[in-house]
Scaffold this motif. Structure first.
Motif, PDB file in Angstrom:
ATOM      1  N   THR A   1       4.051 126.935  25.712  1.00 20.56           N
ATOM      2  CA  THR A   1       4.092 128.365  26.022  1.00 20.56           C
ATOM      3  C   THR A   1       2.752 129.024  25.731  1.00 20.56           C
ATOM      4  O   THR A   1       2.237 129.808  26.544  1.00 20.56           O
ATOM      5  CB  THR A   1       5.206 129.063  25.215  1.00 20.56           C
ATOM      6  OG1 THR A   1       6.462 128.482  25.563  1.00 20.56           O
ATOM      7  CG2 THR A   1       5.229 130.557  25.504  1.00 20.56           C
TER       8      THR A   1
ATOM      9  N   LYS B   1       0.243 128.040  28.396  1.00 15.90           N
ATOM     10  CA  LYS B   1       0.432 128.756  29.660  1.00 15.90           C
ATOM     11  C   LYS B   1      -0.091 130.188  29.580  1.00 15.90           C
ATOM     12  O   LYS B   1      -0.573 130.747  30.579  1.00 15.90           O
ATOM     13  CB  LYS B   1       1.903 128.759  30.051  1.00 15.90           C
ATOM     14  CG  LYS B   1       2.418 127.389  30.479  1.00 15.90           C
ATOM     15  CD  LYS B   1       3.899 127.446  30.843  1.00 15.90           C
ATOM     16  CE  LYS B   1       4.399 126.096  31.324  1.00 15.90           C
ATOM     17  NZ  LYS B   1       5.856 126.118  31.659  1.00 15.90           N
TER      18      LYS B   1
ATOM     19  N   ASN C   1      -3.531 131.146  30.812  1.00 14.06           N
ATOM     20  CA  ASN C   1      -3.757 131.393  32.239  1.00 14.06           C
ATOM     21  C   ASN C   1      -4.108 132.849  32.519  1.00 14.06           C
ATOM     22  O   ASN C   1      -4.736 133.158  33.542  1.00 14.06           O
ATOM     23  CB  ASN C   1      -2.509 131.016  33.047  1.00 14.06           C
ATOM     24  CG  ASN C   1      -2.245 129.521  33.043  1.00 14.06           C
ATOM     25  OD1 ASN C   1      -3.132 128.725  32.757  1.00 14.06           O
ATOM     26  ND2 ASN C   1      -1.016 129.133  33.351  1.00 14.06           N
TER      27      ASN C   1
ATOM     28  N   ARG D   1      -3.734 118.637  29.025  1.00 15.05           N
ATOM     29  CA  ARG D   1      -3.650 120.045  29.428  1.00 15.05           C
ATOM     30  C   ARG D   1      -4.842 120.501  30.261  1.00 15.05           C
ATOM     31  O   ARG D   1      -4.734 121.459  31.027  1.00 15.05           O
ATOM     32  CB  ARG D   1      -3.519 120.920  28.181  1.00 15.05           C
ATOM     33  CG  ARG D   1      -2.200 120.762  27.456  1.00 15.05           C
ATOM     34  CD  ARG D   1      -2.101 121.700  26.260  1.00 15.05           C
ATOM     35  NE  ARG D   1      -0.818 121.565  25.575  1.00 15.05           N
ATOM     36  CZ  ARG D   1      -0.467 122.276  24.509  1.00 15.05           C
ATOM     37  NH1 ARG D   1      -1.311 123.178  24.009  1.00 15.05           N
ATOM     38  NH2 ARG D   1       0.699 122.106  23.941  1.00 15.05           N
TER      39      ARG D   1
ATOM     40  N   HIS E   1      -4.177 121.070  33.977  1.00 20.40           N
ATOM     41  CA  HIS E   1      -3.506 122.302  34.396  1.00 20.40           C
ATOM     42  C   HIS E   1      -4.491 123.467  34.459  1.00 20.40           C
ATOM     43  O   HIS E   1      -4.418 124.309  35.360  1.00 20.40           O
ATOM     44  CB  HIS E   1      -2.357 122.625  33.433  1.00 20.40           C
ATOM     45  CG  HIS E   1      -1.267 121.586  33.441  1.00 20.40           C
ATOM     46  ND1 HIS E   1      -0.276 121.561  34.397  1.00 20.40           N
ATOM     47  CD2 HIS E   1      -1.035 120.528  32.621  1.00 20.40           C
ATOM     48  CE1 HIS E   1       0.537 120.547  34.173  1.00 20.40           C
ATOM     49  NE2 HIS E   1       0.109 119.899  33.085  1.00 20.40           N
TER      50      HIS E   1
END
Length: 461
Positions: A320, A323, A326, A345, A348
């Motif tokens: 979490t 993310k 981002n 990671r 991503h």
């Protein structure tokens, strides 16, 4: 008869595995994972030419994946005897192998969910239970102490400056007098590198197995701080985010230390730095407990402006939290692993940000052939990730001076005091690098050198 077989790191930089046979005794030096080219990665799945259960001991040089990452599979396939390494390597290997298993499990779950794997279902090479079984076999041994892994084979660790806990392995086969002496260089570190001690001079030996990652070239001259500063100022001027592909152990700590050094010198503004790697966060605690093995004081590692605890450094552990990065806009720095974009990671983050020309992707150190990092370094305009082609519009920069490997001149400097071995084998280098260093040693020093092929066996007379 004593002999040595090269089951990895032969004409390539990954998959380090050297099987030393002394009479009836078998000792495996390193147990690394192949990375990069598909042909190499497929070797991880192929049965070894020898039974893991036939090996009497494993001795590791250090905790990087290409030297230790195959160990859980080796144990899964039947190995159940001791695995020797330095105390810091025990701790770092725990982090690295657990992370490696998790990444494999996550990647296979994602592949099965999205349906882009050629295999149904996609499976990991090994899982967390295999890692637990492997970790139970680790036996710590300090530097500079002779120990007997098996039979007539004795070994001793010497610091090589590449990574916390990294070592060259001095080996004696004591079946005769005088003993036969073999030196495995491991990965030789750089001189005057931030964080690490200089490599220890190599002891005399009959046979030398030496890495050759940068055997055909030198790192650019000049201060690594100056080079990093130049790259960072250009990234800031673009207005976007700097993505840094960095190994979680070693490179991440070094980078944050250098960035905060530039901020302290007021050469850079106080940028937010996001360390998106739970393993890197945990690894720094290990650095603090082994303060005698590096050149940064504990308060510099953990103080208010330390390598990981500075007020501008944001640590992320959960998915979490990862993310949420981002939403970050530049200028900012995101450091994540894996260092050669083989997984983790960082993929991503690259998938999300590579299409924006304001952003920058920084590569530090060697990028093995067949990895996404190598593709970027060679100018790729797209990268295959998660089953689709991702366009690369971000600026891509590389700072070779951040490498943890000695370059050509540093390798020659390290080897300078060594009396000529009976035979030198150049490994852990792509063929042009290994052959160039072999030619240099033969021409300028009269050494007998050989670049072994994968699977080649040589007799140690």
């Amino acid at each position: 008869m004593n002999r040595l077989t090269f089951h990895g790191a032969a004409e390539t930089v990954t998959g380090s595995k050297y099987l030393l046979e002394a009479g009836d005794t078998k000792v495996l030096i390193d147990c690394g994972l192949f990375q990069g080219l598909k042909e190499l990665r497929e070797r991880n799945w192929a049965p070894l030419p020898f039974a893991p259960s036939s090996v009497d001991a494993v001795v590791l040089t250090h905790a990087h994946v290409d030297h230790v990452g195959y160990l859980p599979r080796f144990v899964r396939d039947g190995y159940c005897k001791p695995v020797y390494c330095t105390p810091a390597t025990v701790e770092l290997a725990r982090l690295i192998l657990q992370d490696c298993a998790k990444n494999q499990e996550d990647d296979t779950d994602y592949a099965n969910q999205k349906g882009f794997s050629k295999h149904t279902p996609a499976l990991p090479l090994y899982d967390a239970k295999d890692v637990d079984h492997a970790l139970m076999l680790l036996k710590p041994v300090p530097y500079n102490v002779w120990f007997n892994p098996a039979g007539t084979v004795w070994t001793r660790y010497h610091e090589d400056g590449h990574l916390l806990g990294a070592a060259m392995i001095e080996t004696e086969i004591r079946a005769a007098t005088p003993p036969q002496r073999i030196l495995f260089s491991g990965d030789v570190g750089r001189y005057h590198a931030p964080l690490y001690h200089d490599p220890t001079p190599p002891p005399a030996c009959d046979y030398l197995i030496c890495e050759s990652t940068y055997g055909d070239r030198d790192h650019p001259p000049g201060s690594v701080l100056d080079q990093l500063c130049e790259v960072m100022l250009a990234a800031i001027a673009r207005g976007g985010v700097m993505l840094v592909a960095a190994f979680a152990v070693g490179r991440s700590q070094q980078l944050i230390y250098l960035l905060n050094e530039l901020i302290a010198q007021q050469r850079l503004p106080e940028l937010p730095i996001y360390l998106d790697s739970p393993m890197a966060v945990n690894a720094t605690n290990i650095y603090a407990t082994h303060a005698s093995e590096h050149e940064i004081a504990i308060d510099e590692l953990t103080g208010p402006h330390g390598a990981l605890d500075g007020r501008n450094v944001h640590l992320t552990r959960t998915v979490t939290e990862s993310k949420q990065i981002n939403q970050v806009v530049g200028p900012a720095v995101i450091i994540s692993s894996a260092g050669m974009l083989t997984g983790g990671r960082i993929l991503h983050h690259v998938q999300q940000r590579a299409g924006d020309s304001r952003n920058t992707i920084m590569l530090g150190g060697f990028m093995a052939e067949g990895t996404r990092g190598r593709d970027l370094a060679d100018g790729a305009t797209t990268l295959k990730m998660f089953g689709r082609d991702v366009p690369i519009r971000a600026a891509v920069v590389q700072i070779p001076a951040l490498s943890g490997h000695a370059d050509r001149s540093e390798l020659l400097r390290w080897l300078a005091p060594l009396p000529p071995p009976r035979q030198t084998y150049l490994t852990h280098g792509e063929l042009p690098s290994a052959t160039a260093l072999a030619a240099e040693l033969t021409k300028t020093r009269g050494w007998k050198t050989l670049v072994p092929h994968m699977g080649q066996t040589v007799e140690l007379v």
